[in-house]
Design a protein around this motif. Sequence first.
Motif, mmCIF file in Angstrom:
data_model
loop_
_atom_site.group_PDB
_atom_site.id
_atom_site.type_symbol
_atom_site.label_atom_id
_atom_site.label_comp_id
_atom_site.label_asym_id
_atom_site.label_seq_id
_atom_site.Cartn_x
_atom_site.Cartn_y
_atom_site.Cartn_z
ATOM 1 N N SER A 1 0.814 -1.223 0.000
ATOM 2 C CA SER A 1 0.000 0.000 0.000
ATOM 3 C C SER A 1 0.845 1.271 0.000
ATOM 4 N N ILE A 2 2.124 1.171 0.368
ATOM 5 C CA ILE A 2 3.007 2.340 0.315
ATOM 6 C C ILE A 2 3.097 2.856 -1.120
ATOM 7 N N TRP A 3 3.186 1.963 -2.082
ATOM 8 C CA TRP A 3 3.334 2.370 -3.481
ATOM 9 C C TRP A 3 2.012 2.710 -4.147
ATOM 10 N N ILE A 4 0.907 2.303 -3.562
ATOM 11 C CA ILE A 4 -0.400 2.595 -4.138
ATOM 12 C C ILE A 4 -0.877 3.991 -3.756
ATOM 13 N N LYS A 5 -0.491 4.474 -2.572
ATOM 14 C CA LYS A 5 -0.942 5.777 -2.087
ATOM 15 C C LYS A 5 -0.521 6.875 -3.056
ATOM 16 N N ASP A 6 -1.482 7.746 -3.381
ATOM 17 C CA ASP A 6 -1.224 8.806 -4.343
ATOM 18 C C ASP A 6 -2.111 10.008 -4.026
ATOM 19 N N VAL A 7 -1.517 11.190 -4.010
ATOM 20 C CA VAL A 7 -2.251 12.441 -3.831
ATOM 21 C C VAL A 7 -1.857 13.363 -4.975
ATOM 22 N N THR A 8 -2.849 13.823 -5.724
ATOM 23 C CA THR A 8 -2.604 14.701 -6.869
ATOM 24 C C THR A 8 -3.537 15.899 -6.785
ATOM 25 N N ILE A 9 -2.988 17.066 -7.070
ATOM 26 C CA ILE A 9 -3.801 18.272 -7.208
ATOM 27 C C ILE A 9 -3.798 18.607 -8.692
ATOM 28 N N ASP A 10 -4.934 18.424 -9.337
ATOM 29 C CA ASP A 10 -5.063 18.693 -10.774
ATOM 30 C C ASP A 10 -5.759 20.038 -10.939
ATOM 31 N N LEU A 11 -4.987 21.042 -11.314
ATOM 32 C CA LEU A 11 -5.539 22.391 -11.424
ATOM 33 C C LEU A 11 -6.314 22.599 -12.727
ATOM 34 N N ASP A 12 -6.082 21.759 -13.743
ATOM 35 C CA ASP A 12 -6.873 21.841 -14.970
ATOM 36 C C ASP A 12 -8.298 21.368 -14.721
ATOM 37 N N LYS A 13 -8.428 20.261 -14.012
ATOM 38 C CA LYS A 13 -9.752 19.727 -13.690
ATOM 39 C C LYS A 13 -10.312 20.316 -12.404
ATOM 40 N N LYS A 14 -9.477 21.096 -11.694
ATOM 41 C CA LYS A 14 -9.859 21.747 -10.435
ATOM 42 C C LYS A 14 -10.338 20.721 -9.404
ATOM 43 N N GLU A 15 -9.432 19.758 -9.105
ATOM 44 C CA GLU A 15 -9.792 18.739 -8.129
ATOM 45 C C GLU A 15 -8.561 18.129 -7.463
ATOM 46 N N PHE A 16 -8.791 17.573 -6.279
ATOM 47 C CA PHE A 16 -7.824 16.730 -5.597
ATOM 48 C C PHE A 16 -8.161 15.298 -5.985
ATOM 49 N N ILE A 17 -7.156 14.474 -6.219
ATOM 50 C CA ILE A 17 -7.367 13.051 -6.473
ATOM 51 C C ILE A 17 -6.580 12.308 -5.406
ATOM 52 N N LEU A 18 -7.286 11.571 -4.544
ATOM 53 C CA LEU A 18 -6.667 10.888 -3.409
ATOM 54 C C LEU A 18 -6.855 9.388 -3.538
ATOM 55 N N LYS A 19 -5.777 8.658 -3.446
ATOM 56 C CA LYS A 19 -5.841 7.193 -3.487
ATOM 57 C C LYS A 19 -5.013 6.663 -2.324
ATOM 58 N N SER A 20 -5.643 5.926 -1.439
ATOM 59 C CA SER A 20 -4.914 5.286 -0.350
ATOM 60 C C SER A 20 -5.589 3.956 -0.046
ATOM 61 N N GLY A 21 -4.790 2.979 0.204
ATOM 62 C CA GLY A 21 -5.310 1.656 0.504
ATOM 63 C C GLY A 21 -5.433 0.796 -0.736
ATOM 64 N N LEU A 22 -5.593 -0.485 -0.493
ATOM 65 C CA LEU A 22 -5.655 -1.446 -1.588
ATOM 66 C C LEU A 22 -7.039 -1.558 -2.209
ATOM 67 N N ILE A 23 -8.063 -1.471 -1.392
ATOM 68 C CA ILE A 23 -9.419 -1.747 -1.852
ATOM 69 C C ILE A 23 -10.206 -0.465 -2.120
ATOM 70 N N VAL A 24 -9.903 0.590 -1.397
ATOM 71 C CA VAL A 24 -10.663 1.830 -1.483
ATOM 72 C C VAL A 24 -10.438 2.501 -2.838
#
Length: 153
Positions: A59-82
């Motif tokens: 899960s260390i490598w799956i976790k991802d936080v992105t701020i996309d200013l073109d789409k005006k959103e945060f994209i958060l991914k943490s955990g294997l199933i979520v």
Amino acid sequence: MTKLKYFKKDANRYVMKKEYTFGLIVSFGLAGIAAAGIWINEPGIAWILGILSVLCFISIWIKDVTIDLDKKEFILKSGLIVPSIRVRLQDFQNFELVRTKQYLITTNTSLNICYLKDGKEKYATLSQGFTNQKMQNLANEIDEILHNHEAQR
């Protein structure tokens, strides 16, 4: 804008750099307890904690936080199933800093994002660590990214 410490800029997207320390400490701690389970001849403990250690490590490598200013959103991914959580910038409310202590020792500090979804307040974890200062610096950097984006408009 000052040099980014926690994010990498890719065009109009900001991707949080991977933080391995907290996850590796938890993974190795679980692996150590699993090894102790083998040593004291408790295979149930060894298997359960060994599997949890491997899942935490993945899960260390799956976790991802992105701020996309073109789409005006945060994209958060943490955990294997979520599944990934998408938070529109207009729904973003504030940050929440949560500190967990056991017997006067800080065991976990997490930075959460507070947002509105369907009129209800929701929370999602951005990052975890051991110190308040690191989480506060991360929140300040995100705030600076958002403020600079607003200033450019």
